[in-house]
Design an enzyme around this catalytic site. Structure first.
Site, PDB file in Angstrom:
ATOM      1  N   ARG A   1      15.685  13.326 -67.063  1.00 38.14           N
ATOM      2  CA  ARG A   1      14.952  13.215 -65.529  1.00 38.14           C
ATOM      3  C   ARG A   1      15.665  12.255 -65.052  1.00 38.14           C
ATOM      4  NH1 ARG A   1       8.745  14.593 -67.510  1.00 38.14           N
ATOM      5  NH2 ARG A   1       9.037  16.694 -66.973  1.00 38.14           N
TER       6      ARG A   1
ATOM      7  N   LYS B   1       0.180  33.303 -73.256  1.00 33.22           N
ATOM      8  CA  LYS B   1      -1.001  34.043 -72.874  1.00 33.22           C
ATOM      9  C   LYS B   1      -0.704  34.640 -71.309  1.00 33.22           C
ATOM     10  CE  LYS B   1      -4.239  30.116 -74.073  1.00 33.22           C
ATOM     11  NZ  LYS B   1      -5.081  29.335 -73.055  1.00 33.22           N
TER      12      LYS B   1
ATOM     13  N   GLY C   1       8.386  24.998 -68.953  1.00 29.70           N
ATOM     14  CA  GLY C   1       8.968  23.791 -70.151  1.00 29.70           C
ATOM     15  C   GLY C   1       9.294  24.104 -71.388  1.00 29.70           C
TER      16      GLY C   1
ATOM     17  N   GLY D   1       5.223  22.940 -64.554  1.00 26.99           N
ATOM     18  CA  GLY D   1       4.245  23.583 -63.943  1.00 26.99           C
ATOM     19  C   GLY D   1       4.480  23.869 -62.372  1.00 26.99           C
TER      20      GLY D   1
END
Ligand code: ADP
Ligand code: MG
Length: 391
Positions: free
Chosen positions: A37, A198, A348, A371
């Protein structure tokens, strides 16, 4: 909507407040275990320095929950950034207040100042206007280069934009351009590959992408719910019973567009060393669980990727954390790496899988925001992006 970037404005001698994402992983002794990052923010920082701007960086780190916490200080990041830049990085012990005002006032062109962790103040996540105003008060221009937090309306991502002309940094620009291309006007054939645990995590992504793509591949644990919707036996596999009806509806709507695995790797337990075998999707033994896609599925998915001009991938094909069940995920990563299509990875775990396989440099764009990239693929407007000036 195209946003203005650092390239569109005059920066010389101006004080620039730059929101970066320096939320790096650290070990117990505070050592940075992955500086990706920090590196990702270098092009913008370097660009600003080259233009003679006075660079004031701000970021969050971890979850200090509105209080000063020594383990979440940005000092180790300042040290790492200084090494990478080959230049000093000044620091302050807070992100607002007299010390910051003084440091900002005396900052010279091309110098870099890193403010202390924004989340030492609960007003940051609360998007408190007074806090945002104080943060903005030390600068002339605001630059958002923290794509990973752009889906949150915080003081440093949204609040400050009410007080300063606000533009995108180069990393932000890159994210918006690749994810934007993948969702707005992709080269065709356009293929999306969705996986992960999911269906419920990815419903909004499926809904948004299904009408846009030429092919939608579904793998990973979430395929199980689709198998159940087709009336197949899935043994002890992970499934979301309350999403079976939705899966039926998506199968109807998707028709030929929707591709599911044709074979799977099943295990007798959820563990790294479980006994396992490859079976057709209609031959899952009772009590066994699906932990990966099988070789025939890989072949099928690979040929679809091969014909594509744009591929978006989110979510691993199996429990890739266990080497025995990483084969499908690695194979898909390889297919993307080998293709000349524009390949974009969001999420991620999918990004981690590609890094793990050593294929990251063969992918067109790996999003730095887990996200945030997911919300982008859902078609949502990210508040930190919406707040920037339009081109
Ligand atoms: P991303 O972070 O890329 O968006 P997700 O967080 O949605 O991906 O999903 C990743 C998780 O899905 C991984 O931890 C992986 O182990 C899990 N997973 C994938 N396939 C299965 C499966 N068949 N059964 C259980 N878990 C699975
Ligand atoms: Mg994940």
């Amino acid at each position: 909507m195209l946003k203005k970037t650092v390239r569109d404005i005059n920066l010389a001698k101006k004080r620039i407040l730059v929101r970066v994402d320096f939320n790096v992983p650290q070990d117990k002794s505070g050592h940075i275990t992955d500086d990706t990052r920090v590196r990702a923010a270098l092009p913008t920082i370097q660009y600003l320095r080259d233009q003679g701007a006075k660079v004031i960086l701000c970021s969050h780190l971890g979850r200090p929950k509105g209080k000063v916490a020594e383990e979440f200080r940005l000092t180790p990041v300042a040290v790492r950034l200084s090494e990478l830049l080959g230049a000093p990085v000044l620091t302050t012990s807070d992100c607002i207040g007299p010390e910051v005002e003084k440091a900002a006032r005396y900052l010279k062109p091309s110098e870099v100042l890193l403010l202390e962790n924004l989340r030492f103040h609960s007003e940051e996540e609360g998007n408190d206007p007074a806090f945002a105003k104080q943060l903005a008060s030390v600068a002339d221009i605001y630059v958002n280069d923290a794509f990973g937090t752009a889906h949150r309306a915080h003081a440093s991502t949204e609040g400050v934009t009410h007080y300063l002309p606000s533009v995108a940094g180069l990393l932000m620009e890159r994210e918006l351009s690749f994810l934007g291309q993948a969702t707005a006007n992709p080269d065709r054939p356009y293929v999306a590959i969705l996986g992960g645990a999911k269906v419920s995590d990815k419903i909004a992504v499926i809904e948004n992408l299904l009408p846009k793509v030429d092919r939608l591949i579904v793998g990973g644990g979430m395929a199980n719910t689709f198998f159940k919707a087709q009336g197949l036996e899935i043994g002890a596999s992970l499934v979301e019973d309350d999403k079976v009806e939705l899966a039926k509806d998506l199968l109807n709507r998707g028709g030929e567009k929707l591709l599911l695995p044709v074979d799977v790797v099943v295990a007798d337990a959820f563990s790294a060393d479980a006994r396992h075998q490859t079976v057709a999707v209609n031959k899952v033994p009772a009590g066994w669980r699906i932990l990966d896609i099988g070789p025939r599925s890989v072949k099928k998915f690979r040929s679809v990727v091969k014909g594509a001009r744009t591929v978006v991938w989110n979510g691993p094909m199996g429990v890739f954390e266990f080497p025995a069940f990483a084969t499908g995920t690695v194979a898909v990563a390889k297919a993307l790496a080998a293709s000349d299509a524009t390949s974009v990875i969001g999420g991620g775990d999918s990004a981690a899988a590609v890094e793990q396989a050593g294929l990251a440099d063969k992918i067109t764009h790996i999003s730095t925001g887990g996200g945030a990239s997911l919300e982008f693929l859902e078609g949502k407007v990210l508040p930190g992006v919406a707040a920037l000036l339009d081109k």
